[in-house]
Each structure stands twice: as C-alpha cells, then as structure tokens.
Motif scaffolding. Sequence first.
Motif, PDB file in Angstrom:
ATOM      1  N   LEU A 200     -42.181  22.053  39.990  1.00 17.29           N
ATOM      2  CA  LEU A 200     -42.006  21.868  38.548  1.00 17.29           C
ATOM      3  C   LEU A 200     -41.701  20.406  38.261  1.00 17.29           C
ATOM      4  O   LEU A 200     -41.050  19.737  39.077  1.00 17.29           O
ATOM      5  N   PRO A 201     -42.112  19.919  37.098  1.00 20.60           N
ATOM      6  CA  PRO A 201     -41.699  18.565  36.730  1.00 20.60           C
ATOM      7  C   PRO A 201     -40.182  18.552  36.539  1.00 20.60           C
ATOM      8  O   PRO A 201     -39.596  19.528  36.066  1.00 20.60           O
ATOM      9  N   ASN A 202     -39.540  17.485  36.932  1.00 23.95           N
ATOM     10  CA  ASN A 202     -38.087  17.373  36.822  1.00 23.95           C
ATOM     11  C   ASN A 202     -37.740  16.930  35.401  1.00 23.95           C
ATOM     12  O   ASN A 202     -37.441  15.765  35.149  1.00 23.95           O
ATOM     13  N   ARG A 203     -37.801  17.883  34.473  1.00 22.23           N
ATOM     14  CA  ARG A 203     -37.467  17.591  33.075  1.00 22.23           C
ATOM     15  C   ARG A 203     -36.848  18.822  32.435  1.00 22.23           C
ATOM     16  O   ARG A 203     -37.070  19.957  32.878  1.00 22.23           O
ATOM     17  N   ALA A 204     -36.104  18.588  31.388  1.00 22.00           N
ATOM     18  CA  ALA A 204     -35.401  19.664  30.688  1.00 22.00           C
ATOM     19  C   ALA A 204     -36.388  20.713  30.197  1.00 22.00           C
ATOM     20  O   ALA A 204     -37.432  20.381  29.626  1.00 22.00           O
ATOM     21  N   GLY A 205     -36.088  21.970  30.464  1.00 19.67           N
ATOM     22  CA  GLY A 205     -36.890  23.067  29.955  1.00 19.67           C
ATOM     23  C   GLY A 205     -38.007  23.545  30.863  1.00 19.67           C
ATOM     24  O   GLY A 205     -38.641  24.552  30.567  1.00 19.67           O
ATOM     25  N   ALA A 206     -38.281  22.851  31.959  1.00 23.96           N
ATOM     26  CA  ALA A 206     -39.398  23.241  32.831  1.00 23.96           C
ATOM     27  C   ALA A 206     -39.156  24.625  33.441  1.00 23.96           C
ATOM     28  O   ALA A 206     -40.048  25.478  33.438  1.00 23.96           O
ATOM     29  N   LEU A 207     -37.962  24.857  33.964  1.00 22.10           N
ATOM     30  CA  LEU A 207     -37.653  26.166  34.551  1.00 22.10           C
ATOM     31  C   LEU A 207     -37.618  27.250  33.481  1.00 22.10           C
ATOM     32  O   LEU A 207     -38.150  28.342  33.677  1.00 22.10           O
ATOM     33  N   ALA A 208     -37.035  26.954  32.336  1.00 21.12           N
ATOM     34  CA  ALA A 208     -36.987  27.935  31.244  1.00 21.12           C
ATOM     35  C   ALA A 208     -38.400  28.333  30.819  1.00 21.12           C
ATOM     36  O   ALA A 208     -38.668  29.519  30.574  1.00 21.12           O
ATOM     37  N   SER A 209     -39.315  27.381  30.763  1.00 19.64           N
ATOM     38  CA  SER A 209     -40.707  27.695  30.393  1.00 19.64           C
ATOM     39  C   SER A 209     -41.353  28.622  31.410  1.00 19.64           C
ATOM     40  O   SER A 209     -42.068  29.562  31.038  1.00 19.64           O
TER      41      SER A 209
END
Length: 160
Positions: free
Chosen positions: A28-37
């Motif tokens: 996953l890209p290391n940015r806010a919301g990636a895991l939530a998406s």
Amino acid sequence: MMNDFDPSNDGGLVAENGTPVRQFSVMLPNRAGALASLVKLLRSSSIEVIGLSMQDARDATVARLVVSDTDSAEAIFCEKGIPYTICQLVIVGLKEAGPGLLQCLDILMTAETNVDFAYALLPCPEEMALLAMHVEDYDFATSVLNRSGFRLMYEEDLIR
C-alpha cells in the motif's frame, strides 16, 4: 501473484484437518487512508479482516491480511489490479495466551523449525487467543503442534 503452497500436497490446498489459512501481503502507499480504503473495498463484498500486521517503509507499507473469504478477496484484488502475494499460516488457538504462547514456541524450537513472523488475530468467538505464524515448513510445524495437543485452526474455522 506468488504463493508458497506445495503442489505435491493434495494440490496444496487441503491439509490433514482443513484448508490452511492463507494470508495476503498487499503493498500500500504510505499515506493516510490507504488501509481504510482497502478494508472498505473488502467490506463492500462482505469480507471482514480478521488478522492484520503492518510493516511500513518510507514510501510504502506492507499489509499482511487474513480475511473471512480468501477466494473472494483474491478475485477482488485481481479485478482491481491490486498486487499481492499469498502464503500459508499456521493458526494456533491458545486458551492461555501467556503460558500457551511460550509452550507453543518451545515446542517449535525443540523441533528445530523456524518462525519467520507471527502476529495475533482479532478475537475469535470461542474466546481463545489466536496466534498466526508463518513457519519454514508448514506440514512439519502443524504435525508437531498437533502431536503436542495444540488446537490448530483452518480457513473453515475462521469463516465468520
């Protein structure tokens, strides 16, 4: 896609007591919301994340996921072009997390088999602690743990 299934073992899909639990590793890209998406995408198809381990790096994160429906999740990842790998995990149900964990690890050490990585799964309905382990030899480790009286869990046990 890569996996560590042994094709000489009944097609690599069914173990002695059930289907081995399969884990996805997703970059996953290391940015806010990636895991939530990613979790929202899975939940939109009624797939729950029941195990999660994260390893981050500067630009990317590796999410290790155990889900409630591996086949459907794999189809979604293929359809959406999400790169992933699959590996088998040994899942041990522990009634006593502290003493049970040490006994499990001692048995594997005595058998001289390595644990590559491990993490806990989300609580199960039977009120047991669940330990997910990737080991160097799945068949050997499950045999040793079965003979030692540990309760092993398989995909059929984790479907919720």
